[in-house]
Scaffold this active site. Structure first.
Site, mmCIF file in Angstrom:
data_model
loop_
_atom_site.group_PDB
_atom_site.id
_atom_site.type_symbol
_atom_site.label_atom_id
_atom_site.label_comp_id
_atom_site.label_asym_id
_atom_site.label_seq_id
_atom_site.Cartn_x
_atom_site.Cartn_y
_atom_site.Cartn_z
ATOM 1 N N CYS A 207 -53.951 70.107 -28.669
ATOM 2 C CA CYS A 207 -55.123 70.080 -29.553
ATOM 3 C C CYS A 207 -56.000 68.849 -29.264
ATOM 4 C CB CYS A 207 -54.717 70.167 -31.014
ATOM 5 S SG CYS A 207 -53.768 68.761 -31.579
ATOM 6 N N THR A 208 -55.371 67.732 -28.896
ATOM 7 C CA THR A 208 -56.155 66.552 -28.523
ATOM 8 C C THR A 208 -56.976 66.836 -27.275
ATOM 9 O OG1 THR A 208 -54.475 65.074 -29.431
ATOM 10 C CG2 THR A 208 -55.995 64.118 -27.839
#
Ligand SMILES: [Zn+2]
Lengths: 425, 505
Positions: A207-208
């Site tokens: 997700c980062t």
């Protein structure tokens, strides 16, 4: 006689000072004199795994100390970035197999030494091959290959046949740091026993990478993990060694970094992140290779006690080293002989258990297959069995294995299976 | 992609040195390429050291050795070609074969006699950056070390000694300041002394009415600055002090969460100690402010000390810290918040650097200032002693041995070997020589027996593995001295390859 036709008078003047009399700490069984020289120079057969940074140094040291029958395995070819430390190679050798070039060089430089190269994988060779050696020295950077080698030598041990126990000397370096160790398979701590000492590889959450990049590394991972397969499809694999591929990633990562105001994406960083490059210098390799070869020399000649069993060096702040005995792990899946106790939640699914195994520092397994005495829980291959066992992924482990039951974990990357004793919390 | 790949891909030299540039960068590489080494003797240990310096690209090396290759040299030295080298100049053969390792390096063989150079041409040494001597005859070593020590513009001297499985080395240098020590300490984020723009930013946020997604993406730095300000407002301007208060503060952080899984607040709790650990000048840095060079600062002083003096002045003024650095660790946040915070730190770091510059009493190169400020938390100044100082002071030697008996006993045995004239001394002769170095009546440590026995066994053996081991260690230290990066040893490094350990005395 302890000399062979290529030896000249005084060739071993320095080493013979050691072999002609014992020191204060030498084992009383040491037979100083011609016998030990003859064994070293005409009988001992040694295998070197890896002809890279450590391997080049190891081969040179072994040849100079009097080992005459040396074998070397390496699956790589020479790259220009090897030349700052792999000193048996020259620019004209780029692209050629390391094992072959290294063997040629040693035989040219040190008269009378036979170096037999094998350009290929350690996994290509079977037990009979490994049984022919007195000693194995490993100078590899791959954790997987070292686990394989250590497990293979542990499995080779036949209690009825003392000759089947092959001491394994393992070296590794990173920048100004390194370690050397002696493994007596089944007797002392093996490579697997110490797996939890390795640094955890940096992993960036998806997700980062996808949504909230903050560091240049996040942009590079985005380009290599998400964009490359999305744009090139499943058939064109990313080749870390292809500079054009790195350039493609660099351009994409730079554009993303610019969009997000992130500084610091460079070609070199891109290559470093994608290839997981570990800094390496000749001097550290020299220290660790010398230590490995010194242990091999002491084991082969009994001229001094050998390392028990771990030497660790840090050269960034002064010279710091630590010599200690690494303890054998009772629940080591390779040499411990008992299963690993694994308490898990009664709610845990098979899929979650697989994730847990992949993450655990003392297990470190890729794509594990799981089975119990009675059931194939989940198999990664072949495809029909994978499909047949896939529905189990969402089931609770508790519904497939009773408390106290065992799960056998296997993986293609490992030559052994891991036994887990499951309990529920 | 439109970018021409040839422009961004590194050139051949950068590719060749890639794995080391990741350790010491272009600045270290330049220093290495400008260095000129003199190595005395072409022994197995000498060529093992040189190999590890030629490969990474040292500028120049000279091997000074007037002797021909013997049969035993041809057997234990990888940089000789077996019997075909026997009888030829050892310097010339070794230089020829070492040069094959790297086209970018210049090498020279000098077959002159060292004693003759010391007698008639002492300025010979001023052409070098560093001199390495292996198993040099004690009388010549004494003369060489005295000559090089007498003038601090003359090169450093690395003295390497080995016999069989044992060995040691020592670096003779006057002063060695280090900016890039590659310290593992990280600079302070100064959460406890938040600079005005950071304080303002943290106060401006409306935590209570924030969009929940945004709330989960505030950086822990901002959370802590805000929580600390609120706490201080309620506690007479004091940070949490007692165990109870610290616990309460951490609970307060947890209660700020609007969702249970907000990792940024968990990070804030884990980093909460930063609120009550006062950011000060680290004690090893403030100790440098007492350096004698600062008392006699002049335009000819090395720039490092002008920078150090400016740092001292900087720390005298509030907030009594080192200048802020702009490097921010990664933390849970969305891109906007993280980059916003990074901008605040960069802007402030820039202001403080300007302030720092204004305190310099002498102009210094901008790149050096940048590096100094960025690495201020890891600065070091090493001061060395002349080679042999320890062995000339019986009381100091005895107490050094007491402090580290294994390394001490081995060093003592090697020093004894240098003091006996026989090439095959007995244990008794060596023990007597050792005893003579210590105050009368000193009892030798029990470890001495192991060391002296090993030396009597192989007093002149230059073993290939010991040579390679020392070759690696010495080269690491030489690289650290030349690049002025990382931290070199300050005294003897002793090795024992029977038990495989290294020690410092
Ligand atoms: Zn094990």
């Amino acid at each position: 006689m302890a000399t062979t036709s290529t030896d000249w008078p005084d060739r071993y003047y320095d080493i013979d000072q050691i072999l002609e009399k014992p020191g204060p700490r030498t084992d009383p069984d040491f037979l100083a004199g011609d016998g030990v020289k003859e064994f070293l120079r005409t009988k001992a057969k040694i295998l070197v795994i890896g002809a890279g940074g450590l391997g080049c140094e190891i081969l040179a040291n072994l040849a100079l100390t009097g080992f005459k029958d040396i074998h070397v395995i390496d699956m790589d070819t020479i790259d220009i970035s090897n030349l700052n430390r792999q000193f048996l190679f020259r620019p004209k050798d780029v692209g050629r197999p390391k094992a072959i070039v290294a063997a040629e060089f040693i035989m040219n430089r040190v008269p009378g030494v036979q170096v037999t190269p094998y350009y290929g994988k350690i996994q290509d060779k079977g037990d009979d091959y490994y049984l022919q050696f007195n000693l194995v020295i490993c100078g590899l950077d791959s954790v997987e290959a070292r686990r394989w080698m250590s497990a293979t030598l542990v499995n080779l041990v036949d209690p009825e046949n003392p000759e089947s126990l092959k001491p394994l000397i393992d070296g590794g370096t990173e920048g100004f740091r390194g370690q050397a160790r002696v493994i007596l398979p089944t007797i002392t701590s093996c490579y697997e026993c110490s797996l939890d000492m390795l640094n955890k590889p940096t992993a960036f959450p998806i997700c980062t990478i996808a949504n909230t990049p903050r560091q240049p590394e996040h942009c590079i991972e985005w380009a290599s993990v998400l964009e490359w397969p999305r744009i090139h499809g499943p058939d064109k694999k990313l080749d870390n060694d292809d500079p054009e591929h790195i350039t493609w990633l660099y351009n994409l990562a730079s554009a993303r970094a610019k969009e997000f105001n992130i500084e610091g994406v460079t070609w070199s960083l891109t290559q470093g992140v994608v290839k997981n490059i570990i800094p390496a210098i000749a001097s550290t390799n020299a220290i660790i290779a010398a230590s490995c070869c010194n242990e091999a020399f002491k084991i082969a000649t009994s001229s001094a006690a050998f390392l028990n069993n771990y030497f660790m060096l840090i050269g960034t702040d002064g010279v710091y080293s630590y010599t200690f005995e690494h303890e054998k792990r009772d629940d080591c899946p390779v040499c411990g002989g008992s299963s690993l106790d694994l308490p898990i939640s009664s709610e845990m699914t098979v899929e979650q258990l697989i994730e847990l195994l992949i993450e655990r520092q003392d297990v470190q397994i890729k794509k594990p297959s799981l089975s119990s005495d009675s059931t194939q829980i989940y198999l990664q291959a072949p495809p029909d069995l994978e499909a047949a066992t896939r529905p189990n992924l969402t089931k609770k482990v508790q519904d497939l294995v009773a408390a106290g039951g065992e799960i056998t974990v296997t993986s293609r990357s490992l030559p052994f299976s891991l036994s887990l004793r499951i309990s529920y919390t | 992609m439109s970018t021409d790949s040839a422009q961004v891909q590194p050139d051949n030299k950068t590719r060749r040195y890639d794995r080391q540039l990741r350790l010491w960068a272009a600045s270290g590489q330049t220093a290495l390429e400008n260095a000129r080494l003199l190595v005395i003797s072409g022994s197995a240990t000498s060529t093992s050291i040189l190999k590890n310096l030629v490969l990474p690209g040292v500028g120049h090396f000279t091997i000074l050795d007037s002797t021909p290759v013997t049969a035993r040299d041809a057997g234990n030295n990888f940089f000789l070609e077996g019997t075909s080298s026997i009888g030829k100049s050892r310097a010339q053969e070794a230089v020829r074969l070492l040069l094959e390792l790297n086209d970018g390096v210049e090498g020279q063989a000098d077959t002159s006699n060292l004693e003759h150079i010391l007698d008639s041409n002492p300025s010979y040494f001023s052409a070098f950056t560093l001199v390495i001597a292996h198993n040099l005859e004690p009388k010549l070593l004494e003369r060489l070390s005295a000559l090089l020590w007498a003038d601090d513009t003359l090169p450093m001297l690395v003295v390497v000694t080995s016999a069989g499985f044992l060995g040691e080395f020592y670096i003779q240098f006057h002063e060695h300041p280090i900016i890039e020590s590659h310290s593992e300490n990280t600079p302070s984020l100064r959460i406890d002394k938040a600079f005005p723009a950071l304080q303002e930013y943290a106060s401006s946020l409306d935590f209570a009415n924030m969009d929940p997604t945004e709330h989960g993406h505030i950086t822990y730095v901002v959370i802590l600055v805000r929580a600390l300000a609120d706490w201080k407002a309620a506690h007479d301007g004091k940070p949490p002090q007692t165990y109870e208060e610290k616990k309460l503060f951490k609970e307060g952080l947890q209660s700020m969460k609007v969702k249970f899984d907000e990792e940024n607040f968990d990070e804030a709790e884990a980093q909460a100690y930063r609120c009550w650990t006062e950011t000060k000048v680290p004690s090893d840095i403030s100790a440098l402010f007492q350096d004698p060079q600062l008392g006699t600062l002049s335009s000819t002083s090395p720039p490092f000390f002008h920078l150090l003096d400016a740092l001292r002045k900087f720390s005298l003024e509030p907030p009594h810290t080192l200048p802020l650095t702009s490097s921010l660790p990664d933390m849970k946040a969305n891109t906007t918040n993280y980059i916003e915070l990074q901008k605040l730190y960069k802007a402030r770091a820039e202001e403080e650097k300007e302030k720092f510059k204004s305190l310099l009493s002498h102009p210094v190169d901008d790149a050096l200032i940048d590096s100094f400020v960025k690495n201020a938390h890891g600065l070091k100044v090493l001061r060395g002693k002349q080679y042999g100082t320890l062995d000339k002071d019986p009381a100091a030697l005895a107490s050094a041995i007491l402090a580290s008996p294994k390394a001490g006993a081995t060093h003592l045995a090697l020093s004894a070997l240098a003091r006996v004239s026989s090439s095959s001394p007995t244990e008794e002769e060596l023990t007597a020589a050792a005893q003579a170095l210590l105050p009368p009546g000193t009892e030798l440590p029990e470890e001495f027996e192991n060391a002296v026995g090993e030396i009597a066994r192989s007093p002149t053996a230059d073993l290939p593995n010991t040579a390679a081991f020392l070759g690696g260690l010495v080269a690491q230290e030489v690289i650290k001295m030349i690049t002025k990066q990382y931290v070199p040893i300050e005294s003897y490094c002793v090795i024992d390859l029977v038990e495989t350990w290294t020690g410092i005395i």
